[in-house]
Every structure is written in structure tokens, then in C-alpha cells.
Scaffold this motif. Structure first.
Motif, PDB file in Angstrom:
ATOM      1  N   TRP A  99      67.687  25.942 -13.577  1.00 42.36           N
ATOM      2  CA  TRP A  99      67.784  24.511 -13.863  1.00 42.36           C
ATOM      3  C   TRP A  99      69.171  23.929 -13.619  1.00 42.36           C
ATOM      4  CZ3 TRP A  99      64.750  23.606 -19.099  1.00 42.36           C
ATOM      5  CH2 TRP A  99      63.375  23.770 -18.846  1.00 42.36           C
ATOM      6  N   ASP A 221      66.384  16.281 -22.701  1.00 42.50           N
ATOM      7  CA  ASP A 221      66.335  15.461 -21.490  1.00 42.50           C
ATOM      8  C   ASP A 221      66.364  16.333 -20.236  1.00 42.50           C
ATOM      9  OD1 ASP A 221      66.144  13.173 -22.975  1.00 42.50           O
ATOM     10  OD2 ASP A 221      68.226  12.563 -22.713  1.00 42.50           O
ATOM     11  N   HIS A 222      67.054  17.470 -20.318  1.00 44.70           N
ATOM     12  CA  HIS A 222      67.075  18.408 -19.205  1.00 44.70           C
ATOM     13  C   HIS A 222      65.670  18.948 -18.945  1.00 44.70           C
ATOM     14  CE1 HIS A 222      69.571  20.473 -16.388  1.00 44.70           C
ATOM     15  NE2 HIS A 222      69.441  21.682 -16.911  1.00 44.70           N
ATOM     16  N   ASP A 225      63.733  16.285 -17.215  1.00 43.61           N
ATOM     17  CA  ASP A 225      64.170  16.134 -15.826  1.00 43.61           C
ATOM     18  C   ASP A 225      63.654  17.266 -14.944  1.00 43.61           C
ATOM     19  OD1 ASP A 225      65.571  13.803 -16.383  1.00 43.61           O
ATOM     20  OD2 ASP A 225      67.490  14.842 -16.706  1.00 43.61           O
ATOM     21  N   ARG A 226      63.647  18.494 -15.485  1.00 42.37           N
ATOM     22  CA  ARG A 226      63.305  19.661 -14.680  1.00 42.37           C
ATOM     23  C   ARG A 226      61.822  20.005 -14.712  1.00 42.37           C
ATOM     24  NH1 ARG A 226      67.419  20.246 -11.186  1.00 42.37           N
ATOM     25  NH2 ARG A 226      69.433  20.108 -12.269  1.00 42.37           N
ATOM     26  N   PRO A 228      58.687  17.840 -14.469  1.00 40.37           N
ATOM     27  CA  PRO A 228      58.036  16.540 -14.320  1.00 40.37           C
ATOM     28  C   PRO A 228      56.639  16.476 -14.915  1.00 40.37           C
ATOM     29  CG  PRO A 228      58.226  17.679 -12.197  1.00 40.37           C
ATOM     30  CD  PRO A 228      59.070  18.434 -13.167  1.00 40.37           C
ATOM     31  N   ARG A 273      58.931  11.347 -23.168  1.00 42.21           N
ATOM     32  CA  ARG A 273      59.496  10.874 -21.919  1.00 42.21           C
ATOM     33  C   ARG A 273      59.512   9.338 -21.880  1.00 42.21           C
ATOM     34  NH1 ARG A 273      60.248  13.025 -16.987  1.00 42.21           N
ATOM     35  NH2 ARG A 273      59.110  14.949 -17.495  1.00 42.21           N
ATOM     36  N   ARG A 276      62.480   7.939 -24.019  1.00 38.96           N
ATOM     37  CA  ARG A 276      63.793   8.572 -23.954  1.00 38.96           C
ATOM     38  C   ARG A 276      64.929   7.576 -23.754  1.00 38.96           C
ATOM     39  NH1 ARG A 276      64.097  12.055 -18.375  1.00 38.96           N
ATOM     40  NH2 ARG A 276      66.167  12.443 -19.225  1.00 38.96           N
ATOM     41  N   ASP A 277      64.663   6.462 -23.121  1.00 38.97           N
ATOM     42  CA  ASP A 277      65.716   5.464 -22.930  1.00 38.97           C
ATOM     43  C   ASP A 277      65.863   4.533 -24.118  1.00 38.97           C
ATOM     44  OD1 ASP A 277      66.308   6.428 -20.399  1.00 38.97           O
ATOM     45  OD2 ASP A 277      64.786   5.161 -19.437  1.00 38.97           O
TER      46      ASP A 277
END
Length: 279
Positions: A99, A221-222, A225-226, A228, A273, A276-277
Motif C-alpha cells: 500500500w 482513509d488509507h 483509498d487502497r 475501492p 467512505r 469521510r470528508d
């Protein structure tokens, strides 16, 4: 619960607990408790995938330890026969070892899959810290930790134990696992590709100053991102461990429900997901 964060000065014991994140639960469980605090949007009729059914069909064990979970699987051989690399089946988690770094305000964190001969002594020392042992329950001779780690390394790749290396310094132990393929899925309405995390911060100097929340947010978050295909990262810290629950909340997780797990009553924490923002 009091709004205590890892960064607050809540005393040595509380700060130590906050740094433990979540850890595995063991012994016979009582099932999911849809009591107060259950988030209705997390309850749904889930059609089990063929992958999940096949994996559960061969899963006859239960989770070991006590403050979150580890996966089941046979331990091959006696001590000295530990696997030196994660299995090829690690692609159940999209190859955690590849990753790359998770960027944090504290530096770059690499999740390096555990190698038995190299890392067991370090993990064993961390597990014998009294503050850690209270929740992980893996204190004792090195064979206890070795068995716990080997169950994952010799399993089917649904759980990968890792050393967290922050700016070239090994300082934490992680377990990244497929929550939807884990015994945990029997205790909450799992969704396909839910990914779980457990965290142990090894050094006392790294505890009680908000670092746990920083790392939890970065790793969650990783994962998103990794992976999907993963829409949610989950954790289940012990409800008694208020500083740990607070650390997850500060890391952008939301409290979803209380769940009865083997050996503990856990707080089901979820990082979505889609949120997350916002969190």
C-alpha cells in the motif's frame, strides 16, 4: 461518556488505554444486541456472497484475545516454523504490504506485514505492557503472541498483522482484516468488503497525546483509498475503554451500536467512505 480525547490530560492509566485502540475478543459470544444506540441505517437484509459463505463454511474457530478480534486459521508447525511472509491470499485485502505510506501530520506511516522471526520479540514486549495486557490479554511467554500471530499468517489472508513504522521507527501493532469474512460479522449487519482495524501503540511516550487518533484517521482513509471495493472501515473497542472510543470518534468514526462480542461488550465504530470528508 465523557468527551475525553487522547490529547487530554486524563492520567497515565486513561492515556494508556486510549493508545490501545481496539483489540481482539475471545470466548463464547452471545450474539448481536440490537439495543440502544443501534444505527438503523446499518441494519439491512444482507445477501451473503458466495465468497463469504465459502469462507465461513471452513471457519470453525473463534476470535482470540480480548479487545477486538483476530481471524481464525490453523497454526502450522511448532515454534520456529513461523511464516516469514504474508500469504499470497493476502489479496483478500488488496495486498496490504504494497500500500505504501499513509501520510499523517506526525510523519509517514508504513504498515509492514509482520515476519515471525523478525518481529515477534517486539510484539511480545508490547503485549506484556500491563496497560496493553488489560485489553489484549496476550501477556505471558512469547509462545502466546506467536500463536496469535501465526493464526493470521498461516490463515487464508483475511487478516494481516502489521508493524506500524512511523518515520522509520517501529512504534505500533496493527491488524487489518476483512470484517465481513471474520467471526465479527456474526454480531453486526456486515456489508461486503467491510474492513476492520485493531491498533496497539507500543511506546508509553507515544500515548496520551492524540497520536492514536491521528494514526487511526490516516489508516482508515488509507484503507478506503487502497480498497475501492470497501465502503466502510469498522472497529469494536471495549465499551469500558472510554478513551479508546473517544479516539475513534476523533478519528472520524461514528458510533453505530453496542455489540455483545466474545469476552466483551464492544462499541461498533464505523468510518464511512461517504462521510469521510464530513467527519
Amino acid at each position: 461518556m465523557p468527551p475525553t480525547d487522547e490529547s487530554t490530560d486524563a492520567g497515565t492509566a486513561r492515556a494508556a488505554r486510549a493508545a490501545l485502540g481496539s483489540a481482539p475478543g475471545s470466548r463464547a459470544g452471545t450474539g448481536f444486541d440490537p439495543g440502544a444506540g443501534t444505527d438503523c441505517e446499518d441494519t439491512l437484509d444482507l445477501r451473503l456472497s458466495d465468497e463469504l459463505i465459502a469462507l465461513f463454511a471452513g471457519d470453525t474457530g473463534s476470535r482470540d484475545g480480548t479487545v477486538d478480534g483476530t481471524t481464525t486459521g490453523a497454526v502450522h508447525g511448532a515454534r520456529g516454523g513461523s511464516r516469514e511472509e504474508t500469504p499470497d491470499a493476502d489479496d483478500l485485502l488488496d495486498r496490504v504490504g504494497g500500500w505504501g505510506p499513509a501520510r499523517t501530520i506526525a510523519g509517514a506511516l508504513h504498515l509492514v506485514p509482520v515476519r515471525g522471526g523478525r518481529d515477534l520479540a517486539l510484539v511480545h514486549r508490547w503485549m506484556n505492557d500491563p496497560a496493553v495486557a488489560e485489553f489484549w490479554e496476550l501477556a505471558g511467554p512469547e509462545a502466546v503472541v506467536e500463536e496469535h500471530v501465526l493464526r493470521q499468517l498461516d490463515g487464508d489472508g483475511r487478516s494481516v498483522p502489521c508493524i506500524g513504522v512511523l518515520d522509520n521507527t517501529p512504534m505500533s501493532y496493527w491488524e487489518i482484516y476483512r470484517a465481513d469474512l471474520d467471526p465479527l460479522a456474526r454480531h453486526y449487519p456486515a456489508r461486503p468488503h467491510d474492513t476492520g482495524i485493531h491498533l496497539l501503540i507500543g511506546g508509553v511516550a507515544d500515548r496520551g497525546r492524540g497520536l492514536g487518533s491521528t494514526l487511526l484517521r490516516a489508516v482508515a482513509d488509507h484503507v478506503l483509498d487502497r480498497r475501492p471495493s470497501c465502503a466502510r472501515v469498522v472497529a469494536e473497542p471495549d465499551l469500558r475503554n472510554t478513551p479508546s472510543v473517544s479516539a475513534f470518534l476523533s478519528a472520524g468514526f461514528r458510533f453505530s451500536a453496542e455489540v455483545d462480542l466474545p469476552g466483551k461488550r464492544g462499541a461498533l465504530m464505523i468510518r464511512d467512505r461517504s462521510l469521510r470528508d464530513l467527519l
